[in-house]
Design a protein around this motif. Structure first.
Motif, PDB file in Angstrom:
ATOM      1  N   THR A   7      12.465 -27.987  31.196  1.00  0.00           N
ATOM      2  CA  THR A   7      12.764 -27.149  30.677  1.00  0.00           C
ATOM      3  C   THR A   7      14.703 -26.854  30.214  1.00  0.00           C
ATOM      4  O   THR A   7      15.255 -27.772  31.616  1.00  0.00           O
ATOM      5  N   PRO A   8      15.369 -26.716  29.145  1.00  0.00           N
ATOM      6  CA  PRO A   8      16.812 -26.485  28.936  1.00  0.00           C
ATOM      7  C   PRO A   8      17.590 -25.959  29.652  1.00  0.00           C
ATOM      8  O   PRO A   8      17.106 -25.041  30.310  1.00  0.00           O
ATOM      9  N   PRO A   9      18.493 -26.523  30.647  1.00  0.00           N
ATOM     10  CA  PRO A   9      19.479 -25.927  31.853  1.00  0.00           C
ATOM     11  C   PRO A   9      20.412 -24.858  30.849  1.00  0.00           C
ATOM     12  O   PRO A   9      20.910 -25.272  29.945  1.00  0.00           O
ATOM     13  N   ARG A  10      20.802 -23.604  31.045  1.00  0.00           N
ATOM     14  CA  ARG A  10      20.943 -22.612  30.455  1.00  0.00           C
ATOM     15  C   ARG A  10      22.926 -22.102  30.273  1.00  0.00           C
ATOM     16  O   ARG A  10      23.128 -24.064  31.578  1.00  0.00           O
ATOM     17  N   ASN A  11      23.503 -21.791  30.401  1.00  0.00           N
ATOM     18  CA  ASN A  11      24.644 -21.539  30.656  1.00  0.00           C
ATOM     19  C   ASN A  11      25.406 -21.262  32.135  1.00  0.00           C
ATOM     20  O   ASN A  11      24.993 -20.665  32.359  1.00  0.00           O
ATOM     21  N   LEU A  12      25.417 -22.752  33.047  1.00  0.00           N
ATOM     22  CA  LEU A  12      25.847 -22.151  34.150  1.00  0.00           C
ATOM     23  C   LEU A  12      27.636 -21.137  34.769  1.00  0.00           C
ATOM     24  O   LEU A  12      27.612 -20.843  35.544  1.00  0.00           O
ATOM     25  N   TRP A  13      28.702 -22.209  33.522  1.00  0.00           N
ATOM     26  CA  TRP A  13      29.754 -21.150  33.331  1.00  0.00           C
ATOM     27  C   TRP A  13      29.765 -19.996  33.130  1.00  0.00           C
ATOM     28  O   TRP A  13      30.543 -19.117  33.242  1.00  0.00           O
ATOM     29  N   ARG A  14      27.783 -19.339  32.896  1.00  0.00           N
ATOM     30  CA  ARG A  14      28.414 -17.429  32.487  1.00  0.00           C
ATOM     31  C   ARG A  14      28.426 -16.851  33.629  1.00  0.00           C
ATOM     32  O   ARG A  14      27.986 -15.551  33.796  1.00  0.00           O
ATOM     33  N   ARG A  15      27.705 -17.761  34.882  1.00  0.00           N
ATOM     34  CA  ARG A  15      26.984 -17.515  36.201  1.00  0.00           C
ATOM     35  C   ARG A  15      28.616 -17.917  36.386  1.00  0.00           C
ATOM     36  O   ARG A  15      29.068 -18.364  38.232  1.00  0.00           O
ATOM     37  N   SER A 131      25.619 -28.508  50.797  1.00  0.00           N
ATOM     38  CA  SER A 131      24.608 -29.279  49.579  1.00  0.00           C
ATOM     39  C   SER A 131      22.651 -28.720  49.748  1.00  0.00           C
ATOM     40  O   SER A 131      22.214 -28.844  49.243  1.00  0.00           O
ATOM     41  N   SER A 132      22.958 -28.148  50.711  1.00  0.00           N
ATOM     42  CA  SER A 132      21.275 -27.423  50.995  1.00  0.00           C
ATOM     43  C   SER A 132      21.673 -26.538  50.148  1.00  0.00           C
ATOM     44  O   SER A 132      20.307 -26.066  50.150  1.00  0.00           O
ATOM     45  N   ALA A 133      22.578 -25.141  49.857  1.00  0.00           N
ATOM     46  CA  ALA A 133      22.775 -23.895  49.303  1.00  0.00           C
ATOM     47  C   ALA A 133      22.236 -24.471  47.767  1.00  0.00           C
ATOM     48  O   ALA A 133      22.244 -22.991  47.645  1.00  0.00           O
ATOM     49  N   LEU A 134      23.056 -24.717  47.306  1.00  0.00           N
ATOM     50  CA  LEU A 134      22.576 -24.971  45.829  1.00  0.00           C
ATOM     51  C   LEU A 134      21.674 -24.517  45.234  1.00  0.00           C
ATOM     52  O   LEU A 134      21.581 -24.018  43.508  1.00  0.00           O
ATOM     53  N   PRO A 135      20.612 -25.181  45.721  1.00  0.00           N
ATOM     54  CA  PRO A 135      19.347 -24.846  45.061  1.00  0.00           C
ATOM     55  C   PRO A 135      18.917 -23.857  44.994  1.00  0.00           C
ATOM     56  O   PRO A 135      18.342 -23.231  43.988  1.00  0.00           O
ATOM     57  N   ASN A 136      19.962 -22.616  45.817  1.00  0.00           N
ATOM     58  CA  ASN A 136      19.784 -21.085  45.669  1.00  0.00           C
ATOM     59  C   ASN A 136      20.629 -20.393  45.366  1.00  0.00           C
ATOM     60  O   ASN A 136      20.412 -19.121  44.952  1.00  0.00           O
ATOM     61  N   ILE A 137      21.430 -21.529  44.483  1.00  0.00           N
ATOM     62  CA  ILE A 137      22.460 -20.606  44.116  1.00  0.00           C
ATOM     63  C   ILE A 137      22.189 -21.035  42.632  1.00  0.00           C
ATOM     64  O   ILE A 137      22.460 -20.437  41.441  1.00  0.00           O
ATOM     65  N   VAL A 138      21.806 -21.603  42.199  1.00  0.00           N
ATOM     66  CA  VAL A 138      21.242 -22.361  40.934  1.00  0.00           C
ATOM     67  C   VAL A 138      19.387 -22.690  41.382  1.00  0.00           C
ATOM     68  O   VAL A 138      19.101 -22.999  41.564  1.00  0.00           O
ATOM     69  N   THR A 139      18.839 -22.301  39.579  1.00  0.00           N
ATOM     70  CA  THR A 139      18.293 -22.608  39.548  1.00  0.00           C
ATOM     71  C   THR A 139      17.522 -24.709  39.708  1.00  0.00           C
ATOM     72  O   THR A 139      18.599 -24.955  39.528  1.00  0.00           O
ATOM     73  N   LYS A 140      16.424 -24.658  40.037  1.00  0.00           N
ATOM     74  CA  LYS A 140      15.708 -26.423  39.828  1.00  0.00           C
ATOM     75  C   LYS A 140      16.120 -27.264  38.278  1.00  0.00           C
ATOM     76  O   LYS A 140      16.148 -27.906  38.667  1.00  0.00           O
ATOM     77  N   THR A 141      15.806 -26.397  37.427  1.00  0.00           N
ATOM     78  CA  THR A 141      15.817 -27.277  35.832  1.00  0.00           C
ATOM     79  C   THR A 141      17.705 -27.050  35.832  1.00  0.00           C
ATOM     80  O   THR A 141      17.924 -28.665  35.690  1.00  0.00           O
ATOM     81  N   ASP A 142      18.281 -26.045  37.076  1.00  0.00           N
ATOM     82  CA  ASP A 142      19.957 -26.425  36.282  1.00  0.00           C
ATOM     83  C   ASP A 142      20.743 -27.579  37.404  1.00  0.00           C
ATOM     84  O   ASP A 142      21.782 -27.819  37.255  1.00  0.00           O
ATOM     85  N   LEU A 143      19.727 -27.877  38.318  1.00  0.00           N
ATOM     86  CA  LEU A 143      20.615 -28.763  39.549  1.00  0.00           C
ATOM     87  C   LEU A 143      21.033 -29.836  38.572  1.00  0.00           C
ATOM     88  O   LEU A 143      22.380 -30.123  39.323  1.00  0.00           O
ATOM     89  N   PRO A 144      21.122 -30.415  37.953  1.00  0.00           N
ATOM     90  CA  PRO A 144      21.716 -31.314  37.240  1.00  0.00           C
ATOM     91  C   PRO A 144      22.666 -31.220  36.667  1.00  0.00           C
ATOM     92  O   PRO A 144      23.872 -32.187  36.424  1.00  0.00           O
TER      93      PRO A 144
END
Length: 411
Positions: A7-15, A131-144
């Protein structure tokens, strides 16, 4: 289909949480950059010895190599958010002792050595937890997109930081240290304000020495059973060996072309700008191309570009080569890190990340240590061609590996 591109990533800058994470990271990185210039200059001013300056700078790498695997196991036991906050408070407090001791007239090398070691321990713990925490702050789709944004902003700080560091040190020897101490505390405050959990719920256990050794072995065993991550980690370590040797090599090639220190700095600025461009391209390229394609392409671009360092007749053409070579690395690194973080269980991320980082950092350190002797033995142009051959070998290995060619979905 690649799980990171479904799925396309959502706007991270609003998080809000991501803004806090990125903002704290950037101000802390700027402080680190100011101190990275000031520290060796301060050591030379105190001792007149460039050797001692090199030892102080190298201690953090040594600490990471010795402590990295243990740190990964510890942050898989401890609360990551609390660990990161206390690491930042600790690093800020240690750094603050430098201007305090200088103002009191008691600053000496034993204190600087102790700070280097203790900051190395705290930095290693912080990095593993971060580095371990990042996937819990953003979704896997948004990781890149998240990793690309972090890389782009970090490279921007890297480009601007060198000139800011010089100005800060000119204002006073202790200004960079005072700024860095404050930046650590600002980072801790930003982390404290993040609402998201930094890890998934799991049972806690006492981190005894025997349990830590067992956990380290468990993490490495899991990593070895994942052929995509394992193979690309080994290739990445091979590339890091070349990267470690490349820094001094490029300096020597530039000096052979009669470049002055300012021009040498501009060459590395060109590399930073190339890395910034690559970071900006990350969201598009990681959604469009699978990991295997990006990996093979990156290695071939490096292999075909690197010989031009030896062929460049002027220092400004070295800048062009450095720019071109640096564009591809961030794209590949984000693709690989996104994949690894998405498929690694949360409870193992600290150990897996630390194992890979220890491998690549160790290879880079070996390259750095060996580069001086190899340049003296072979000459800078010849070593450039030898390293080009090494990169070609890595590119061929990746191209012929079915594991790499088909890497895109799951292990």
């Amino acid at each position: 289909m690649d799980p990171l591109a479904s799925t396309p990533p959502r706007n991270l800058w609003r998080r809000h949480d991501f803004q806090l994470l990125l903002g704290g990271r950037l101000i802390s990185q700027l402080g680190d950059q100011l101190q990275s210039l000031a520290l060796p200059l301060l050591v030379v001013a105190l001792t007149g010895s460039s050797t001692q300056a090199g030892i102080v700078l190298g201690l953090q790498t040594v600490v990471y190599l010795v402590f990295g695997l243990v740190a990964g196991a510890l942050v898989d036991h401890w609360d990551r958010k609390t660990t990161m906050i206390w690491c930042e408070i600790g690093r800020g407090s240690l750094t603050a002792t430098v201007p305090i001791a200088a103002a009191s007239g008691v600053l000496g090398m034993p204190q600087l050595y102790a700070i280097a070691v203790l900051n190395g321990v705290l930095s290693t713990l912080f990095g593993a937890a971060n580095s371990s925490a990042l996937p819990n702050i953003v979704t896997k789709t948004d990781l890149p997109s998240a990793l690309g944004a972090i890389g782009a902003m970090s490279n921007t700080v890297r480009i601007v930081g060198a000139s800011v560091a010089g100005v800060a040190y000119a204002l006073g020897r202790m200004v960079p240290f005072a700024f860095n101490a404050v930046s650590f505390l600002a980072s801790a405050a930003a982390l404290r304000a993040i609402r998201a959990d930094f890890q998934q719920e799991r049972a806690t256990a006492t981190a005894s020495p025997r349990r830590l050794l067992a956990d380290i072995g468990h993490g490495q065993s899991w990593l070895w059973r994942k052929p995509v991550i394992r193979t690309l980690a080994l290739l990445d370590a091979g590339d890091s060996l070349r990267y470690g040797a490349g820094y001094l090599l490029i300096i020597m090639l530039a000096q052979d072309l009669h470049a002055n220190p300012t021009q040498v700095g501009i060459v590395f600025t060109g590399a930073a700008i190339g890395a910034l461009l690559g970071s900006l391209l990350v969201p598009v390229l990681t959604r469009r191309f699978p990991l295997g394609t990006l990996s093979i392409t990156m290695l071939w671009v490096e292999a075909l570009t690197f010989p031009f360092y030896a062929l460049a007749p002027t220092w400004w053409l070295l800048l062009v080569v450095a720019f071109a070579e640096s564009v591809v690395s961030p794209v590949y690194n984000v693709a690989l890190d996104s994949y690894r973080l998405s498929v690694t269980p949360d409870a193992l991320r600290g150990r897996v990340t630390s194992a890979i980082d220890t491998l690549t950092s160790g290879a880079a350190a070996i390259g750095t240590i060996a580069s001086g002797a190899l340049i003296a033995l072979l000459g800078a142009p010849t070593l450039t061609l030898v390293l080009s051959g090494w990169l070609t070998f890595l590119a061929l290995t990746a191209t012929l590996s079915r594991t790499v060619r088909t890497a895109s979905a799951t292990d």
